[in-house]
Design a protein around this motif. Sequence first.
Motif, PDB file in Angstrom:
ATOM      1  N   GLY A  30       0.806  -1.219   0.000  1.00  0.00           N
ATOM      2  CA  GLY A  30       0.000   0.000   0.000  1.00  0.00           C
ATOM      3  C   GLY A  30       0.833   1.260   0.000  1.00  0.00           C
ATOM      4  N   GLY A  31       2.104   1.120  -0.232  1.00  0.00           N
ATOM      5  CA  GLY A  31       2.983   2.284  -0.189  1.00  0.00           C
ATOM      6  C   GLY A  31       2.806   3.181  -1.397  1.00  0.00           C
ATOM      7  N   ARG A  32       3.075   4.459  -1.187  1.00  0.00           N
ATOM      8  CA  ARG A  32       3.043   5.422  -2.269  1.00  0.00           C
ATOM      9  C   ARG A  32       4.231   6.363  -2.106  1.00  0.00           C
ATOM     10  NH1 ARG A  32      -2.171   9.196  -0.642  1.00  0.00           N
ATOM     11  NH2 ARG A  32      -1.454   9.773   1.455  1.00  0.00           N
ATOM     12  N   SER A  33       4.404   7.247  -3.052  1.00  0.00           N
ATOM     13  CA  SER A  33       5.575   8.123  -3.048  1.00  0.00           C
ATOM     14  C   SER A  33       5.723   8.806  -1.687  1.00  0.00           C
ATOM     15  CB  SER A  33       5.447   9.166  -4.160  1.00  0.00           C
ATOM     16  OG  SER A  33       6.584  10.001  -4.184  1.00  0.00           O
ATOM     17  N   SER A  34       6.918   8.701  -1.119  1.00  0.00           N
ATOM     18  CA  SER A  34       7.120   9.169   0.255  1.00  0.00           C
ATOM     19  C   SER A  34       7.552  10.613   0.347  1.00  0.00           C
ATOM     20  CB  SER A  34       8.192   8.299   0.934  1.00  0.00           C
ATOM     21  OG  SER A  34       9.422   8.367   0.228  1.00  0.00           O
ATOM     22  N   MET A  35       7.863  11.261  -0.781  1.00  0.00           N
ATOM     23  CA  MET A  35       8.327  12.649  -0.708  1.00  0.00           C
ATOM     24  C   MET A  35       8.146  13.328  -2.053  1.00  0.00           C
ATOM     25  SD  MET A  35      12.448  11.901  -0.563  1.00  0.00           S
ATOM     26  CE  MET A  35      12.223  10.651   0.725  1.00  0.00           C
ATOM     27  N   SER A  36       8.242  14.647  -2.027  1.00  0.00           N
ATOM     28  CA  SER A  36       8.121  15.426  -3.252  1.00  0.00           C
ATOM     29  C   SER A  36       9.432  15.379  -4.039  1.00  0.00           C
ATOM     30  CB  SER A  36       7.773  16.883  -2.916  1.00  0.00           C
ATOM     31  OG  SER A  36       8.850  17.493  -2.205  1.00  0.00           O
TER      32      SER A  36
END
Length: 207
Positions: free
Chosen positions: A64-70
């Motif tokens: 369920g992970g998604r991009s952790s930073m900009s």
Amino acid sequence: MRRREFLARAALGAAAVTAAPRLLAQQGTARDSGGAAPAQGTTSNLFDMDQEAAKTVRRPPKPGGRSSMSADERDALEHEIRCQCGCTLDVYTCRTTDFACQVSPAMHRDVISLVEGGYSAPEILDAFVGTYGERVLMSPKREGFNWAGYLVPFAALGVGAVALVTVLRGMQRRTASVAAASHAASVGAPGTPNEIAKLNAAVRRDD
């Protein structure tokens, strides 16, 4: 020479100058694609690069992970990771300034993969350390013996400051003692034997 001939020759010369860099680049590309892979000692405009230094730093995406930073945060993170091509630059600076390097783009792709897999900045740094060792960090972790690298310079500055203050105070006391003795002699007030003895003792102590 007629005007028309002069203009034609000038146009041909300008076209040749414009096309020369492109032809050189194409020749370099043809050599790379037609021959063996670039050697370890590929020459950059600054240093000899090890194009085989890149290693895979990948982890399976978190559930369920998604991009952790900009993108800006990812670029800031790449400033903390040292490119392994042989330069002293971080990954972001190397890949955006030296386009001959093939290592920093590979490391950049690994950073993107880990970011999109939901990994945080500390987890990504740990992943790179696990693959390359601590040499991949632009600055050592602040733990264990590494603290010495951060604390020793400040301790040295503190000791130097204390020594400087001690020397300056000694010089100040000596100057004051000599000035007092000179003043007493100039006004003809030698003082009592006890005062003269104390003054002489103070001068000798400052010496």
